[in-house]
Design an enzyme around this catalytic site. Structure first.
Site, PDB file in Angstrom:
ATOM      1  N   SER A 185       0.820  -1.203   0.000  1.00 35.29           N
ATOM      2  CA  SER A 185       0.000   0.000   0.000  1.00 35.29           C
ATOM      3  C   SER A 185       0.858   1.259   0.000  1.00 35.29           C
ATOM      4  O   SER A 185       0.496   2.270  -0.629  1.00 35.29           O
ATOM      5  CB  SER A 185      -0.936   0.006   1.209  1.00 35.29           C
ATOM      6  OG  SER A 185      -0.208  -0.107   2.422  1.00 35.29           O
ATOM      7  N   ASP A 245       8.308  -3.234  -4.980  1.00 31.61           N
ATOM      8  CA  ASP A 245       6.940  -2.747  -4.853  1.00 31.61           C
ATOM      9  C   ASP A 245       6.653  -1.629  -5.843  1.00 31.61           C
ATOM     10  O   ASP A 245       5.611  -1.598  -6.494  1.00 31.61           O
ATOM     11  CB  ASP A 245       6.693  -2.249  -3.428  1.00 31.61           C
ATOM     12  CG  ASP A 245       6.759  -3.368  -2.403  1.00 31.61           C
ATOM     13  OD1 ASP A 245       6.870  -4.550  -2.809  1.00 31.61           O
ATOM     14  OD2 ASP A 245       6.730  -3.060  -1.196  1.00 31.61           O
TER      15      ASP A 245
END
Length: 362
Positions: A108, A151
């Site tokens: 996230s 990521d």
């Protein structure tokens, strides 16, 4: 003029903690994403609101590491990293909404960074690898989390029905077809609801362990040991450091083996590789928990082809490859066993590979 950009979370199919060791990994971008709306103006700060937080935070354009903490540090970090890379940042108002679960191992924070970066640089042509570096620097230096580059690359390069084979030394991203649904297989994401802590000391200690092994063997990274095999680790003085390095070398090989299995749609073999990865993370890298182990083990016993924790560790999500006709049975068994052991009921849902960061129009 309001601009709106979105960037997705990610699931890493295989290749855990290999990124900062300049190895390989195979993530997918998720349909869940962070959406950033940004209206620039002539002010000397950016006012940020998030649907996950109360109130607002005013971030001066000249912010530096240490100025802003908490959730807004990720936005401030991108502002600082962009500016230090020579890109202008203007004041304005920013609103962030997200359906990427926080602290669950779905990246996230990287989704926030990539969406914020895209909104702040609307119209600027910045290479996606350079965007990933800018976002990573925000997380490493401003936030203080020593994460690798996976990521951000996954969030920026995602493609529907494809995983991304990332080589972290060369910083190349190769799309690999990944469409298990077409073979009657579901990718289940089982969120333990136990948040992990990337900025904590455990993650940093694993990275330091890998760096000690590289220094002891006089190489720049564990990548350079890959084709020498596990024998390269013989004679290391610290058994814990040896186990950490063994995970990295075997995990890199599992990435290659997983890609080979996908090329022939051998999802049974792919599942075995997931389970072997989990065992390595549990026994050699020691980043799982009894809670996470129970979810992975129960899924396999209930009929999953394989399962493993995904993400930095110490909580978060487990992924499993499951015959679609067994998905409800596997999910129900996992819920029953996990809650029966006194843990929170996990959330379980299928996942598919989705598109990476993009502008949202209309």
């Amino acid at each position: 003029m309001m601009v709106t950009y979105a960037a997705p979370g990610r699931i890493n199919l295989i290749g855990e903690h290999t990124d900062y060791n300049l190895g390989w990994a195979l993530p997918i971008a998720l349909p869940q994403r962070v959406v950033v709306q940004y209206r620039p103006d002539d002010s000397d700060s950016i006012t940020v609101r998030s649907d996950r937080e109360s109130g607002q935070v005013d971030i001066p354009l000249g912010t530096a590491p240490g100025d802003i903490t908490g959730w807004a540090a990720y936005i401030a970090g991108v502002m600082w990293s962009l500016r230090t890379a020579g890109h202008p940042v203007t004041g304005g108002a920013m609103t962030i909404t997200s359906d990427v679960e926080m602290g669950s191992g779905l990246a996230s924070s990287a989704a926030v960074e990539c969406a914020v970066l895209a909104a702040l640089t609307n119209g600027q042509s910045i290479d996606r690898v350079e965007q990933a570096r800018i976002a990573q620097r925000a997380e490493n230096t401003y936030v203080g989390a020593p994460t690798g580059l996976m990521d951000q690359l996954a969030s920026l390069f995602g493609q529907p029905q494809h995983a991304m084979l990332i080589d972290f030394r060369d910083l190349t991203v190769k799309p690999v077809p990944f469409d298990p649904d077409s073979a009657g297989i579901s990718l289940l994401v089982m969120n333990s609801r136990a948040a992990h802590r990337h900025a904590g000391g455990e993650y940093a200690s694993r990275r330091a362990s890998c760096e000690r092994v590289a220094a002891a063997l006089q190489v720049d990274s564990l990548r350079e040991l890959q084709y020498r095999g596990l024998a390269a680790l013989d004679g290391l003085a610290d058994p814990e450091d040896t186990r950490r390095a063994r995970h990295i070398l075997t995990e890199n090989q599992r990435v290659f083996d997983f890609v080979a299995a996908l090329e022939v749609s051998d999802y049974a073999k792919a599942g075995e590789i997931l389970t072997a990865s989990h065992a390595s993370m549990r026994d050699d890298f020691e980043i799982t928990t009894p809670h996470i182990d129970l979810i992975a083990d129960t899924a396999v016993r209930a009929g999953a082809l394989g399962a493993r924790m995904t993400g930095g560790g110490f909580g978060g999500c487990v992924i499993a490859l499951v015959p679609t006709d067994l998905a409800d049975t596997v999910g129900g068994t996992v819920r029953d066993v996990v809650t029966g052991a006194g843990y929170p009921e996990p959330t379980i849902a299928p996942a598919r590979a989705a598109i990476g960061a993009e502008q949202v129009r209309g």
